[in-house]
Design a protein around this motif. Structure first.
Motif, short mmCIF file in Angstrom:
data_model
loop_
_atom_site.label_atom_id
_atom_site.label_comp_id
_atom_site.label_asym_id
_atom_site.label_seq_id
_atom_site.Cartn_x
_atom_site.Cartn_y
_atom_site.Cartn_z
N ILE A 131 -8.00 9.48 2.51
CA ILE A 131 -6.77 8.77 2.89
C ILE A 131 -6.15 9.39 4.14
O ILE A 131 -5.69 8.69 5.03
CB ILE A 131 -5.75 8.80 1.74
CG1 ILE A 131 -6.28 7.98 0.56
CG2 ILE A 131 -4.39 8.27 2.19
CD1 ILE A 131 -5.42 8.05 -0.68
N THR A 141 0.85 -1.19 0.00
CA THR A 141 0.00 0.00 0.00
C THR A 141 0.88 1.24 0.00
O THR A 141 2.10 1.16 0.20
CB THR A 141 -0.94 0.02 1.23
OG1 THR A 141 -0.15 -0.03 2.42
CG2 THR A 141 -1.91 -1.16 1.20
N GLY A 164 3.47 5.92 3.78
CA GLY A 164 3.14 7.21 4.37
C GLY A 164 4.19 8.27 4.10
O GLY A 164 3.87 9.44 3.90
N SER A 211 -5.83 3.82 2.89
CA SER A 211 -4.62 3.84 2.09
C SER A 211 -4.98 3.77 0.61
O SER A 211 -6.14 3.86 0.22
CB SER A 211 -3.70 2.68 2.46
OG SER A 211 -2.41 2.89 1.88
N PHE A 232 -4.03 9.27 9.41
CA PHE A 232 -4.15 8.33 8.31
C PHE A 232 -5.46 7.56 8.48
O PHE A 232 -5.68 6.93 9.50
CB PHE A 232 -2.97 7.34 8.30
CG PHE A 232 -1.68 7.96 7.88
CD1 PHE A 232 -1.35 8.08 6.53
CD2 PHE A 232 -0.77 8.42 8.81
CE1 PHE A 232 -0.16 8.65 6.13
CE2 PHE A 232 0.44 9.00 8.43
CZ PHE A 232 0.74 9.10 7.08
#
Length: 130
Positions: free
Chosen positions: A95, A19, A22, A59, A56
């Protein structure tokens, strides 16, 4: 949000889980927020001072397109405060959100200086001001 840019999630943007990493997303946000601040403040002499809690929520996966929304929320004497939301254009899910990103106008020595701006500009007209 009143400023959008889109990024395509590529293999080099992924973490070990497949994914969106970050750190890649935060790099995109910092760059786009800097560009937004440069346009709003009319100078490329501004730096990231602060980011509030980064939330967050979901994703993205390889091949997804993410959209970054940035909005100016406050002009200080030397600073500009922004808000950010990132959405997945494929799934339509949020997201990430950041309530406050603060940029500061600085001189050639990195010392904060007044920027003289008080209102949002929606085009690049400030880049052409003399």
């Amino acid at each position: 949000m009143n400023f959008y840019t889109r990024k395509w999630v590529k293999p080099e943007d992924l973490n070990a889980h497949g994914t969106l990493f970050g750190g890649s997303l935060l790099r995109w946000i910092d760059e786009e927020a800097a560009i937004y601040s440069i346009i709003q403040l009319g100078t490329n002499r501004c730096v990231t001072k602060y980011m509030s809690e980064i939330n967050f929520i979901n994703s993205a996966r390889q091949g997804d397109i993410v959209e970054l929304g940035i909005k100016a929320t406050h002009f200080g004497r030397t600073s500009l405060t922004l808000q950010c939301e990132v959405r997945n254009k494929i799934t339509q899910k949020s997201i990430l959100t950041i309530d406050r990103i603060v940029f500061v106008s600085v001189d050639e020595h990195g010392v904060p200086v007044p920027h003289g701006k008080t209102a949002i500009t929606y085009t690049d007209e400030r880049l052409r001001e003399e």
